[in-house]
Design an enzyme around this catalytic site. Structure first.
Site, PDB file in Angstrom:
ATOM      1  CE  LYS A 103      -3.794   0.562   2.124  1.00 53.10           C
ATOM      2  NZ  LYS A 103      -4.900   0.699   3.085  1.00 53.10           N
ATOM      3  CG  HIS A 133       8.105  -5.137 -10.440  1.00 54.28           C
ATOM      4  ND1 HIS A 133       8.999  -4.551 -11.320  1.00 54.28           N
ATOM      5  CD2 HIS A 133       7.559  -4.110  -9.731  1.00 54.28           C
ATOM      6  CE1 HIS A 133       8.997  -3.241 -11.148  1.00 54.28           C
ATOM      7  NE2 HIS A 133       8.143  -2.954 -10.194  1.00 54.28           N
ATOM      8  CE  LYS A 195      14.556   7.150 -13.103  1.00 52.04           C
ATOM      9  NZ  LYS A 195      13.422   6.308 -13.523  1.00 52.04           N
ATOM     10  CG  ASP A 225       4.530  -1.789 -19.201  1.00 52.02           C
ATOM     11  OD1 ASP A 225       4.118  -1.884 -20.374  1.00 52.02           O
ATOM     12  OD2 ASP A 225       3.758  -1.669 -18.240  1.00 52.02           O
ATOM     13  CB  THR A 226       5.847   2.759 -20.807  1.00 51.78           C
ATOM     14  OG1 THR A 226       6.743   3.137 -19.750  1.00 51.78           O
ATOM     15  CG2 THR A 226       4.495   2.388 -20.212  1.00 51.78           C
ATOM     16  CB  ALA A 227      10.520   1.619 -23.419  1.00 49.65           C
ATOM     17  CB  SER A 310      19.319 -23.752  -4.318  1.00 53.14           C
ATOM     18  OG  SER A 310      20.159 -24.879  -4.116  1.00 53.14           O
TER      19      SER A 310
END
Length: 314
Positions: A103, A133, A195, A225-227, A310
């Site tokens: 959350k 992810h 950033k 994804d969107t790059a 493993s």
């Protein structure tokens, strides 16, 4: 010890080429099944051979269209359970909904946990996946979860290319551990993009931390994804005077217009795995696909014969 003869492979619609490759490596034929739609679009699964007492390995990435592929998977699991399969092992090379793992704001769902609950309640015995992810998603399950890693495959490719004077770059601070893992394999230093947004509604400022001027850089991420993350990183690296920019990631989601962005970017080559099926219209010359089929096939064989998995994490 379970025998290989008890092992049955099935696939659905998300990544049939990868499933066929795993089938050929294991010399285990894909099971017969079909997915049809009722007139209103509801999914109907038909298993066209006996699975009673068998160890089922069901291969399905939850990639675009995510909800369709997820429902196919859940319905197939339910069908297998009701057909008296001994174990139901799901191979999810790309685990969708993984970005909502906590959350971050009030009144937000934790969708990665919801998907874990759905899979367990449907009857899954084990999950085999690739580069979650958020690694903590493994803890959302109360069943075994084997998370294999794509970085060794990507790093081995770059070793074979013999690129000299390399620096591995994390496009943000959250990817530092991944970059460090690749850097260790390549025996290379690392850098990262820091950033910052100095104040609300102000433009984001990106600083490159590390010595990269005049060197070849490899940006590594788990998912493209969107790059946008890679494009921003490439822009910051170009301003810092790097020689060549390479980029790689395990999962090539490539939502529109990611391919166009990559084509027009300073990235010399983008390398990813076939964890997500990529249609021909999304392929361009500066893309290179590596297969995770051998890695997944090895993992499934180890699970079936109750041998340690493993060793594959490296």
């Amino acid at each position: 010890m379970s025998s290989k003869s008890d092992m049955k492979l099935f696939t659905l619609n998300s990544n049939a080429p990868l499933a066929r490759e795993i089938s050929e490596i294991l010399e285990v034929p894909l099971g017969k099944s079909s997915v049809v739609r009722f007139s209103d679009g509801e999914i109907q699964i038909n298993i066209e051979e006996s699975v009673r007492g068998a160890d089922i390995y069901l291969i399905q990435s939850t990639s675009q269209p995510v909800n369709e592929h997820l429902m196919e998977l859940l319905i197939m699991i339910d069908a297998m359970k009701r057909a008296s399969a001994r174990t139901i092992n799901v191979v999810i090379p790309y685990y969708g909904y993984a970005r909502q793992d906590r959350k971050a704001r009030p009144r937000e769902p934790i969708t990665a946990k919801l998907i874990a609950n759905l899979l367990e309640d449907a009857g899954v015995s084990r999950v085999v996946t690739l580069d979650l992810h958020a690694p903590q998603i493994q803890g959302f399950f109360d069943i075994p979860v084997d998370q294999l890693l794509g970085v060794p495959i990507l790093a081995e490719y770059y070793k074979e290319q013999g690129i000299e004077d390399v620096v591995v770059v994390a496009p943000d601070t959250s990817g530092l551990s991944r970059a460090r893992r690749m850097a260790n394999i390549l025996d290379a230093p690392i850098a990262f993009i820091d950033k910052r947004r100095p104040e609300p509604h102000a433009a984001e400022v990106m600083n490159v931390v590390g010595s990269i001027e005049g060197r070849n850089v490899i940006i590594v991420d788990d998912m493209i994804d969107t790059a946008e993350t890679i494009i921003q990183a490439a822009s910051a690296l170009t301003e810092s005077g790097v020689k060549n920019i390479y980029a790689c990631g395990t999962h090539a989601v490539l939502s529109d217009p990611a391919v166009t962005k990559i084509e027009n970017s300073p990235v010399k080559e983008l390398v990813f795995t076939n964890s997500v099926y990529l249609p021909e219209e999304k392929k361009i010359d500066k893309m290179k696909t590596l297969s995770v089929g051998p890695l997944l096939a090895d993992a499934l064989l180890r699970v079936q014969h109750e041998v340690s998995v493993s060793a594959l994490f490296n």
